[in-house]
Scaffold this motif. Structure first.
Motif, PDB file in Angstrom:
ATOM      1  N   LYS A 155     -19.167  22.380  18.231  1.00 50.99           N
ATOM      2  CA  LYS A 155     -18.805  21.297  19.481  1.00 50.99           C
ATOM      3  C   LYS A 155     -20.710  21.359  20.448  1.00 50.99           C
ATOM      4  N   ASP A 156     -20.502  23.030  20.293  1.00 47.60           N
ATOM      5  CA  ASP A 156     -22.052  23.903  21.376  1.00 47.60           C
ATOM      6  C   ASP A 156     -23.170  23.215  20.912  1.00 47.60           C
ATOM      7  N   LYS A 185     -23.031  19.359  21.843  1.00 45.11           N
ATOM      8  CA  LYS A 185     -22.808  19.062  22.968  1.00 45.11           C
ATOM      9  C   LYS A 185     -24.163  18.249  24.456  1.00 45.11           C
ATOM     10  N   ASN A 203     -17.655  14.624  18.029  1.00 42.66           N
ATOM     11  CA  ASN A 203     -16.865  13.572  18.738  1.00 42.66           C
ATOM     12  C   ASN A 203     -17.906  11.676  18.698  1.00 42.66           C
ATOM     13  N   LYS A 263     -16.245  24.739  13.983  1.00 43.04           N
ATOM     14  CA  LYS A 263     -15.757  23.992  15.252  1.00 43.04           C
ATOM     15  C   LYS A 263     -16.620  24.222  15.866  1.00 43.04           C
ATOM     16  N   ASN A 264     -16.408  25.796  16.402  1.00 43.72           N
ATOM     17  CA  ASN A 264     -17.319  26.129  18.271  1.00 43.72           C
ATOM     18  C   ASN A 264     -18.820  26.082  17.433  1.00 43.72           C
ATOM     19  N   TRP A 322     -15.594  17.386  15.887  1.00 41.34           N
ATOM     20  CA  TRP A 322     -15.894  17.997  16.665  1.00 41.34           C
ATOM     21  C   TRP A 322     -16.988  17.638  16.757  1.00 41.34           C
TER      22      TRP A 322
END
Length: 299
Positions: A186-187, A190, A268, A182-183, A266
């Protein structure tokens, strides 16, 4: 020119036989002649016992022998055979690979998760799509999930996570594994515009088939959530009967959907295209590129 790829995954082993011909514009055209899938289910041994059992080893060798015979029948001159997550983790993979080589002549290479992600990207699907979007390849297997991100005509990242359908069925995936994925997603995604997913693997192909969507049309995240909820409400035997699924598909399709849904959330993204490509297709593409660079083929 006939080429073959053998993809030995955690759930199944696939043999793809392809004929490469020149199209009218001079570019190579890859025509699928045959695709054979055998549900070896190596992950059910490896993710429990860290090794491949004798029974499954015997099935593995018989499968490779059959694949060798099929390649000979089709007069395949060049092939590539690769094994992924289950064979990466199996303590006896080296001995089995040596036995396969001795008995069939097939050389199997165990590839890393990063190499697996690169080979799936070899299909270059995103390069022929809307350049305004960013594209996240999601390949879900029995032992791992490979992610490759493509934006502004450039490869941004490729990453492999030990989150797969069989690992989930075996309760081998912890919250920390999910959090790490997930992290990372997302990172790394982004700030990129209009992220669209490209899904590969047998499970997303089956969901696309169930959806009755026309080829080239995307599935929505909401539709995947609906299928996850619907399929989760039935037992494996009920899924087999109601959706005409094989047992080795009926048990893994729900965890596969959970992975696709999480990755899309995650990143998006609301849309996922399903071009029906996989590791075997990427293997054939990379093999052809290698042979061409070495001037070993003149198609």
């Amino acid at each position: 020119m006939k080429l073959s790829a053998i993809d030995i995954g955690s759930n199944a082993a696939r043999l793809l036989i392809t004929e490469v011909v020149k199209s009218t514009d001079g570019k190579p055209q890859f025509n699928k002649l045959n695709l054979v899938r055998v549900p070896l289910r190596l992950g059910f041994d490896v993710f429990d016992q860290a090794k491949i059992s004798k029974d499954r080893e015997d099935m593995f060798i018989k499968t490779m022998r059959a694949y060798r015979d099929l390649m000979d029948v089709y007069d395949v001159k060049y092939y590539r055979a690769c094994a992924t997550s289950a064979m990466r983790d199996a303590t006896n993979s080296k001995q089995i690979i040596q036995k396969v080589k001795k008995e069939t002549g097939i050389e199997i290479h165990i590839i890393s998760g990063s190499e697996e992600a690169s080979l799936i990207y070899e299909n270059h699907i995103a390069e022929n799509m809307d350049k305004q979007n960013s594209y996240l390849y999601i390949d879900v297997g029995g032992g791992s999930t490979e992610l490759t991100f493509f934006s502004n005509n450039q490869l941004v990242f490729k990453e492999s996570f030990n989150i797969g359908t069989i690992r989930l069925l075996k309760n081998q995936v912890e919250e920390a594994h999910w959090a790490n994925m997930k992290n990372f997603i997302k990172d790394k995604t982004k700030g990129f515009p209009n992220v669209v997913a490209i899904g590969s693997g047998g499970n997303i192909n089956k969901v696309f088939s169930l959806s009755k969507k026309k080829d080239g049309k995307p599935l929505t995240l909401e539709l995947l959530k609906d299928y996850h909820k619907e399929l989760s409400s039935f037992s494996v035997s009920e899924r087999m009967r109601l959706y005409n699924l094989r047992e080795d598909r009926a048990d893994v399709i729900v965890p596969a959907l959970a992975i696709y849904i999480n990755v899309m959330r995650w990143a998006n993204t609301e849309l996922i295209f399903v071009p029906k490509i996989g590791l075997a297709d990427g293997l054939v593409q990379s093999l052809y590129a290698e042979l061409t660079s070495k001037k070993l083929v003149n198609v």
